[in-house]
Design an enzyme around this catalytic site. Structure first.
Site, PDB file in Angstrom:
ATOM      1  CG  HIS A 126      14.404  -1.383   0.780  1.00 27.24           C
ATOM      2  ND1 HIS A 126      14.710  -2.586   1.373  1.00 27.24           N
ATOM      3  CD2 HIS A 126      13.447  -0.828   1.555  1.00 27.24           C
ATOM      4  CE1 HIS A 126      13.954  -2.751   2.454  1.00 27.24           C
ATOM      5  NE2 HIS A 126      13.183  -1.693   2.587  1.00 27.24           N
ATOM      6  CG  ASP A 203      12.877  -3.463  -5.001  1.00 28.79           C
ATOM      7  OD1 ASP A 203      11.661  -3.719  -4.896  1.00 28.79           O
ATOM      8  OD2 ASP A 203      13.577  -3.065  -4.051  1.00 28.79           O
ATOM      9  CD  GLN A 206       7.632   1.704  -1.534  1.00 32.11           C
ATOM     10  OE1 GLN A 206       6.564   2.276  -1.695  1.00 32.11           O
ATOM     11  NE2 GLN A 206       7.978   1.174  -0.379  1.00 32.11           N
ATOM     12  CE  LYS A 229       7.206  -2.527   0.868  1.00 31.23           C
ATOM     13  NZ  LYS A 229       7.326  -1.690   2.062  1.00 31.23           N
ATOM     14  CB  CYS A 367      15.202  -0.347   4.697  1.00 32.74           C
ATOM     15  SG  CYS A 367      14.545  -1.134   6.152  1.00 32.74           S
TER      16      CYS A 367
HETATM   17  N1  PLP Z   1      12.235  -2.701  -1.920  1.00 37.72           N
HETATM   18  C1  PLP Z   1      11.682  -1.517  -1.653  1.00 37.72           C
HETATM   19  C2  PLP Z   1      11.893  -0.383  -2.600  1.00 37.72           C
HETATM   20  C3  PLP Z   1      10.923  -1.344  -0.500  1.00 37.72           C
HETATM   21  O1  PLP Z   1      10.370  -0.164  -0.226  1.00 37.72           O
HETATM   22  C4  PLP Z   1      10.758  -2.446   0.378  1.00 37.72           C
HETATM   23  C5  PLP Z   1      10.000  -2.275   1.639  1.00 37.72           C
HETATM   24  O2  PLP Z   1       9.899  -1.203   2.181  1.00 37.72           O
HETATM   25  C6  PLP Z   1      11.341  -3.659   0.045  1.00 37.72           C
HETATM   26  C7  PLP Z   1      12.068  -3.759  -1.115  1.00 37.72           C
HETATM   27  C8  PLP Z   1      11.206  -4.858   0.919  1.00 37.72           C
HETATM   28  O3  PLP Z   1       9.881  -5.271   1.008  1.00 37.72           O
HETATM   29  P1  PLP Z   1       9.472  -6.419   2.032  1.00 37.72           P
HETATM   30  O4  PLP Z   1       9.933  -5.985   3.384  1.00 37.72           O
HETATM   31  O5  PLP Z   1       7.980  -6.482   1.919  1.00 37.72           O
HETATM   32  O6  PLP Z   1      10.124  -7.678   1.575  1.00 37.72           O
END
Ligand code: PLP
Length: 409
Positions: A126, A203, A206, A229, A367
């Site tokens: 992401h 990270d 998900q 999430k 993203c």
């Molecule tokens: N990392 C992953 C794999 C994600 O799917 C997301 C959000 O879709 C993020 C990071 C970023 O999360 P946030 O926008 O809640 O900071």
């Protein structure tokens, strides 16, 4: 935790929003990878806190301030248990996974990176796990190295290991791909890095709502996720960091709470975790996240995962049968995410038609623009599941895609 059979009707009853209609149709909410809905238990915990407890934390001698501090610190302990971290010193409240990764990139990155150093990520990341590293690289002269994936959307493990060398300073990888649903073998990814003395950041945005995460068993140095999430409030996330590493890292934001002493000449820093929590935190968010963790564990993460797997199998089968559908991401180990395209229909148009039918999906690059470029796609449509998704949602999705085919003939 719970071994009770998975009662999907009862679970759905816990989420008031699921009973609303959208465009005159029952809501089929299939966008949980973007943000999950909140159960009553979370809404009630936040309302109770805001109605009866709220004051600023850590600074007051009065009763409400102490109660608010107790609630906030109890939430930190709840998160520690959820991740099986060794200490609450290792649990830092931030705004979300994005901020958690930026914290590490700015604080650890500026402390540790030099020209020629390398950070290894994967092609599945992401933007939140790409851009902060690019910024750190720009500031320090380090560079990003990208581990490849195969045509199914799986990490090419041997190729990843081959990238780990004397210049590698960090491995930063996603646990689960938000765009394709691939579950990465993070235990092996971390082990390969640790054997070579390389720290790791995972990270987990998900992952945390779909499988139990034990940061000590995994052996990672950092783990990042967002509350929204995980059935909790927006505007809050968590960075887990190994205490010994966090101790060495400088603060990245200055202000209240993160200091021990301040004079106009010089300031000194507070202990962990407060050193990384400048300013008034999202107190009610933390209370809500703690309630969300209680809720998820009352359903059982293994039960949720099994339920979502069965929906993924149902959706994979029913969508694959539609002429012109292509599924993107067919990894052997996937979470409840289904990315697809329909020949002759732009994913945004598909998303709009589905919305008319009450089906909420996401359309776009998710993203993950570098991944989309690699796949040769401008965008995909993505359906994603949560603990409350059911077979009827998948049927409504399939019927709506059939309708889109008719509209675009
Ligand atoms: N990392 C992953 C794999 C994600 O799917 C997301 C959000 O879709 C993020 C990071 C970023 O999360 P946030 O926008 O809640 O900071």
């Amino acid at each position: 935790m719970s071994a009770a059979p998975y009662d999907i009707a009862r679970v759905r009853g816990d989420f008031p929003i699921l009973s609303r209609q959208v465009n005159g149709r029952p809501l089929a909410y299939l966008d949980s990878a973007a943000s999950t809905q909140r159960p009553r238990a979370v809404l009630a915990a936040v309302e109770h806190y805001e109605t009866h407890v709220h004051a600023n934390v850590h600074r007051g001698v009065h009763t409400l301030s102490q109660l608010a501090t107790d609630a906030f610190e109890a939430a930190r302990e709840r998160v520690r248990r959820y991740l099986n971290a060794a200490s609450t010193h290792e649990i830092i409240f931030v705004r979300g996974a994005t901020e958690a990764i930026n914290l590490v990139a700015q604080s650890w990155g500026r402390m540790s990176l030099k020209t020629g150093d390398e950070i290894v990520i994967s092609s599945l990341e992401h933007h939140a796990n790409i851009v902060p590293w690019q910024m750190a690289c720009e500031a320090t002269g380090a560079k990003l190295v990208v581990a490849p994936i195969n045509e199914r959307g799986e990490l090419q493990f041997e190729a990843y290991v081959a990238l780990l060398g004397p210049r590698t300073r960090l491995v930063a990888m996603t646990h689960v791909s938000n765009a394709l649903g691939t579950v990465l073998p993070v235990a092996q990814i971390i082990a390969a890095a640790r054997e070579r003395g390389i720290p790791t950041l995972i990270d987990g945005a998900q992952a945390v709502a779909h499988e139990a995460v034990d940061v000590q068993a995994l052996g990672c140095d950092f783990y990042a996720f967002s509350s929204h999430k995980l059935y909790g409030p927006t505007g809050l996330g968590v960075l887990y960091g190994r205490e010994a590493l966090l101790e060495k890292m400088p603060p990245w934001q200055g202000g209240g709470d993160m200091i021990r002493t301040v004079s106009f000449e010089k300031s000194t820093w507070n202990d962990l975790p407060y050193k990384f929590e400048a300013g008034t935190p999202h107190i009610s968010g933390a209370v809500g996240l703690a309630a969300a963790m209680d809720y998820v564990e009352s359903l059982g993460l293994a039960q949720i995962a099994a339920h979502e797997r069965s929906l993924l199998a149902q959706a994979t089968e029913s969508l694959s049968a539609i002429p012109g559908i292509r599924l993107h991401g067919t990894a052997a180990h996937k979470a409840g995410v289904l990315s697809f395209t329909l020949a002759g229909v732009h994913p945004h148009d598909l998303g709009t038609i589905l919305d008319h039918e009450g089906v909420a999906i996401r359309a776009g690059h998710h993203c993950a623009m570098p991944l989309m470029e690699l796949l040769g796609l401008p965008a995909t449509a993505r359906a994603s599941f949560g603990c409350y998704s059911n077979a009827q949602d998948v049927i409504q999705l399939t019927e709506a895609v059939h309708k889109a085919r008719e509209v675009f003939g």
